[in-house]
Enzyme design. Structure first.
Site, PDB file in Angstrom:
ATOM      1  N   GLU A   1      -4.809   2.368  -4.283  1.00  0.00           N
ATOM      2  CA  GLU A   1      -3.348   2.394  -4.300  1.00  0.00           C
ATOM      3  C   GLU A   1      -2.757   1.163  -3.623  1.00  0.00           C
ATOM      4  O   GLU A   1      -1.604   1.156  -3.208  1.00  0.00           O
ATOM      5  CB  GLU A   1      -2.827   3.663  -3.615  1.00  0.00           C
ATOM      6  CG  GLU A   1      -3.168   3.782  -2.155  1.00  0.00           C
ATOM      7  CD  GLU A   1      -4.497   4.495  -1.888  1.00  0.00           C
ATOM      8  OE1 GLU A   1      -4.657   5.002  -0.780  1.00  0.00           O
ATOM      9  OE2 GLU A   1      -5.343   4.555  -2.806  1.00  0.00           O
TER      10      GLU A   1
ATOM     11  N   ASP B   1       0.842  -1.189   0.000  1.00  0.00           N
ATOM     12  CA  ASP B   1       0.000   0.000   0.000  1.00  0.00           C
ATOM     13  C   ASP B   1       0.882   1.246   0.000  1.00  0.00           C
ATOM     14  O   ASP B   1       1.832   1.336   0.777  1.00  0.00           O
ATOM     15  CB  ASP B   1      -0.910   0.003   1.236  1.00  0.00           C
ATOM     16  CG  ASP B   1      -1.953   1.117   1.179  1.00  0.00           C
ATOM     17  OD1 ASP B   1      -2.747   1.120   0.228  1.00  0.00           O
ATOM     18  OD2 ASP B   1      -1.942   1.984   2.080  1.00  0.00           O
TER      19      ASP B   1
END
Length: 456
Positions: free
Chosen positions: A363, A320
């Protein structure tokens, strides 16, 4: 007895005439006329009507000689003798014309039957190819099947299929039989005889390639070549090519045959490629080009199942980006999208060849590492973390961001940390959470201490 046999008996015709003359000279007799009848028959069978009539004319002259030997000049002057001679001439002419005409009809019918048999064999072969092609939608299998059937059904010893890469304007050797070049070989789309096919969209048949400056060698000592276009939806998508070491090996029949095969093959190839593109789109994230979440669910289950069956291992990395919202807020979402595309390239460069990379969502990304133990997965994860931290991402205009981006990563291993796909994802996700709560820009392995940490 076929026409080839009769053509072999042509030499007997003058021999029979000569024998008739010798016999009439030595031993005059009316019975020798059977030799003339046989000569007329053979001539008519060999040369059809023209041969029969010429042989009849020659026989008439020889019969006149025979009558002179039998009866002298008075025999021909006698009305009865002259009448017999005339009727013999009519019979000889009739025999030559009839046999010649019958021979011509028989040969015409034979040619028609031969053409029908050839057409039937061609249709049967095309049907065989169609059945073979319809059995799969895999492009590579289709290409190999086409060349295999061409060699099996028509005896083409050397064949190749080149597909047109429009983006790079190159022809790519997609399949070959008997060629020295390996599959994947590329050449400019305008090079060689195959390039001429792409440029014109028409077949190219060369009797002797050594006399054609366009030729690019594909077969050692090749002398002739035939290349036909693969057309799909009005455009040339490739070339079907055959070569031979014999001069003039290909003619109109081969052009018609390969054109028909190419039309059939192009349809299957085009549809197969479209199917594969559709399948690929279904499992690919349109923005980054990585695999999508849906495909991740299928693959993580499949990799775990394979590991269970083979007794091997596998690992999972969850990733992440840290504070990615700050990038979107500062530079806008379009630049954020560019950053994610750059990140995808960094991930590809950092992972092993067999690793599978996914955009898990937003993301967040995932990497499945088949046959990778925990320590190997941690090394890959650390390499990813370091390369992201050292990469200078850019805006849509190509300007460097004023900020560095980092990533937090969690690593889990089967069977060390989980024995099911669901538990493996949970374990990796928990490790990722520990990396983020532990200060970010870190790699955490499930059930272990922090592996790497950025300075506070």
């Amino acid at each position: 007895m076929n026409s080839l046999h009769w053509h072999g008996y042509r030499a007997l015709v003058p021999g029979l005439f000569t024998l008739y003359l010798l016999l009439q000279w030595v031993w005059p007799s009316q019975f020798h006329a059977v030799l003339l009848g046989l000569a007329i028959y053979l001539a008519a069978r060999a040369w059809e009507v023209r041969g029969g009539l010429i042989a009849s004319l020659v026989s008439g002259l020889l019969m006149a000689f025979g009558l002179l030997r039998l009866f002298g000049v008075d025999g021909l002057r006698n009305p009865q003798g002259f009448g017999g001679y005339m009727w013999a001439g009519v019979a000889a002419t009739t025999l030559g014309a009839y046999v010649g005409s019958a021979t011509r009809q028989a040969r015409t019918l034979g040619n028609v039957n031969a053409n029908l048999r050839q057409a039937q064999q061609r249709l049967a072969a095309l049907h065989t190819i169609a059945l073979s092609l319809s059995a799969t939608l895999d492009v590579n299998t289709l290409l190999d099947t086409i060349l295999e059937q061409l060699g099996k059904l028509w005896g083409y010893d050397f064949g190749a299929i080149l597909l047109y890469d429009q983006a790079d304007e190159e022809l790519v050797l997609a399949a070959s039989h008997g060629y020295a070049r390996e599959v994947g070989y590329r050449q400019p789309a305008g090079a060689g005889l195959v390039g001429a096919v792409v440029a014109t969209g028409e077949p190219v048949c060369v009797v002797d390639v050594t006399l054609d400056p366009r030729y690019v060698a594909g077969v050692q000592d090749a002398r002739s070549e035939l290349a036909v276009p693969l057309k799909w939806r009005g455009r040339t998508i490739g070339v079907l090519n055959v070569e031979s070491r014999q001069t003039g090996a290909y003619g109109p029949t081969d052009i018609a045959l390969l054109t028909t095969v190419a039309e059939q093959a192009a349809s299957y190839i085009g549809n197969a490629r479209l199917y594969q593109q559709t399948q690929q789109a279904a499992i690919t994230d349109a923005h980054t080009g990585l695999f999508n979440y849906r495909h991740f669910q299928d693959q993580v289950t499949g990799v775990i199942r394979d590991a269970q069956l083979t007794g091997s291992t596998c690992s999972l990395i969850m990733l992440d980006l840290d504070y990615f919202k700050r990038c979107n807020d500062t530079y806008g979402h379009p630049t954020g999208d560019e950053v994610l595309q750059e990140l995808a390239r960094v991930l590809r460069d950092s992972c092993r060849g067999g690793d599978m990379i996914f955009r898990y969502g937003g993301e967040e990304f995932a990497v499945i590492l088949p046959d990778a133990k925990a320590d190997m997965a941690v090394r890959v994860a650390e390499r990813i973390r370091a390369r992201i931290a050292g990469h200078r991402f850019t805006t849509r205009q190509g300007h460097r961001l004023d900020m560095y981006l980092t990533a937090s990563l969690g690593v889990a291993n089967y069977p060390r940390d989980a024995i099911s796909s669901v538990d493996l994802v949970i374990a990796a996700d928990k490790a990722l959470y520990q990396a983020k709560t532990g200060g970010r820009d870190k790699v955490v392995s499930a059930g272990a201490e922090l592996v790497a940490a950025a300075p506070d």
